[in-house]
Design an enzyme around this catalytic site. Structure first.
Site, PDB file in Angstrom:
ATOM      1  N   TYR A 139     -20.325  26.253  15.540  1.00  0.00           N
ATOM      2  CA  TYR A 139     -19.936  25.732  14.220  1.00  0.00           C
ATOM      3  C   TYR A 139     -18.674  26.484  13.775  1.00  0.00           C
ATOM      4  O   TYR A 139     -18.738  27.658  13.425  1.00  0.00           O
ATOM      5  CB  TYR A 139     -21.094  25.961  13.261  1.00  0.00           C
ATOM      6  CG  TYR A 139     -20.953  25.411  11.858  1.00  0.00           C
ATOM      7  CD1 TYR A 139     -22.026  25.456  10.977  1.00  0.00           C
ATOM      8  CD2 TYR A 139     -19.773  24.838  11.403  1.00  0.00           C
ATOM      9  CE1 TYR A 139     -21.920  24.956   9.691  1.00  0.00           C
ATOM     10  CE2 TYR A 139     -19.663  24.339  10.120  1.00  0.00           C
ATOM     11  CZ  TYR A 139     -20.749  24.393   9.279  1.00  0.00           C
ATOM     12  OH  TYR A 139     -20.651  23.890   8.004  1.00  0.00           O
ATOM     13  N   LYS A 167     -18.849  21.836  16.254  1.00  0.00           N
ATOM     14  CA  LYS A 167     -18.780  21.150  14.958  1.00  0.00           C
ATOM     15  C   LYS A 167     -17.563  21.746  14.280  1.00  0.00           C
ATOM     16  O   LYS A 167     -17.571  22.909  13.905  1.00  0.00           O
ATOM     17  CB  LYS A 167     -20.020  21.396  14.132  1.00  0.00           C
ATOM     18  CG  LYS A 167     -19.918  20.865  12.701  1.00  0.00           C
ATOM     19  CD  LYS A 167     -21.204  21.094  11.949  1.00  0.00           C
ATOM     20  CE  LYS A 167     -21.133  20.498  10.567  1.00  0.00           C
ATOM     21  NZ  LYS A 167     -20.492  21.404   9.584  1.00  0.00           N
TER      22      LYS A 167
END
Ligand SMILES: CC(=O)N[C@@H]([C@@H](O)[C@H](O)[C@H](O)CO)[C@@H](O)CC(=O)C(=O)O
Length: 308
Positions: A139, A167
């Site tokens: 992330y 992400k």
């Protein structure tokens, strides 16, 4: 080659569901999960920024994912964000995630102290090793985590076969292109999720396979339509819808209350779904925010009439 198609599409970030006392509400978590199943999204991203994870304890986050899985298993792809501000708790949430049967776990880098890249890789690999059967999603959200995913760190993490995606919530869409190109070069197939909702079209155009976003939850139909327009090549209409979505996001951010507090008010207005407020120090709705949320809710309804 593993099948990554279950991640390709619209994956709303799950909001924290509190009761009137501000405690995690299992019933409201289940109701919010059923809402997403009914809306037909690809999956849910749980315990992330939008889930206010940073203000919750380990046991609370376990309660959230357990109740999401009770409704989502077999119906939605579930990515559970497990990072805490220390390795031990993050590892425990990763172990628990595998136990409850999520599809993938995700993690921001360690926050607060700025650590060398080998320490960040050690943190992520320890978390991943605690859930050896699960896919791992890096992330990248430097504007909140305070640490960016560098290409050297990314190449180090590609040595971990469980790492299947980034992400990417950084603002430069070029970051998507760089992670996608090097991920494919290393693996043949590698996923990147678009993070900033305001540039979903740009992110998909430069290579994102889908999106995970904090505003999808109040307008999932609009993001499903936006993704469909991109897939069908209707670029002009997609840009027009992106502009209308962005006007809604700007309206959601116009209050004194936190955007997530406004989002939860919009759900009460448009969906008759009450999932409580936000946890301090996030700011709950101020009286004047109710009109702002009501206007955002109306903008969503008008956009639904216009595009769906
Ligand atoms: C910085 C930030 O919170 N970015 C959001 C966006 O979805 C953001 O809410 C949206 O673009 C509105 O600004 C996501 O990328 C992260 C997110 O939804 C999550 O982790 O829950």
């Amino acid at each position: 080659m593993r099948d990554l198609s279950k991640y390709k599409g619209i994956i709303p970030a799950f909001y924290a569901c509190y009761d009137e006392k501000g405690e995690i509400s299992p019933e409201r978590v289940r109701a919010f999960t059923r809402y997403f199943v009914k809306k037909g999204v690809k999956g849910v991203y749980v315990n992330g920024s939008s889930g206010e994870c940073i203000y919750q304890g380990v046991e609370e986050r376990k309660t959230v994912i357990e109740n999401v899985m009770a409704e989502a298993k077999g119906k939605l792809t579930v990515i559970n964000h497990v990072a805490c501000n220390n390795t031990r708790d993050s590892v425990e949430l990763a172990r628990h995630s595998q136990q409850v049967g999520v599809d993938a776990i995700a993690s921001i880098p360690p926050i607060y102290f700025h650590l060398p890249e080998y320490s960040i890789a050690g943190y992520w690999n320890a978390i991943s090793a605690a859930a050896p059967e699960l896919n791992f999603v890096i992330y990248n959200i430097p504007q909140l985590a305070g640490t960016a995913l560098t290409m050297s760190l990314f190449h180090e993490m590609l040595k971990n076969p469980r790492v299947i995606a980034v992400k990417n919530s950084s603002m430069p869409t070029q970051d998507i292109q760089m992670f996608k190109a090097d991920g494919i070069a290393a693996r043949g197939e590698f996923l990147v999720f678009n993070g900033p909702d305001e540039q979903f079209v740009a992110g998909r155009a430069i290579g994102a396979d889908g999106g995970i976003g904090g505003t999808y939850g109040v307008m999932p139909e609009l993001f499903l339509k936006l993704n469909a327009l991109i897939i069908s090549g209707e670029c002009e209409r997609a840009m027009e819808l992106q502009y209308d979505i962005n006007a809604i996001i700007y309206q959601m951010c116009a209050g004194k209350g936190n955007m997530y507090a406004v989002a939860k008010e919009i759900l009460r207005i448009n969906e008759n779904l009450d999932i409580g407020g936000v946890r301090e120090p996030l700011e709950n709705l101020h009286e004047e925010d109710k009109a702002i949320a009501a206007q955002a809710a109306e903008m969503i309804r008008k956009a639904q009439d216009k595009y769906l």
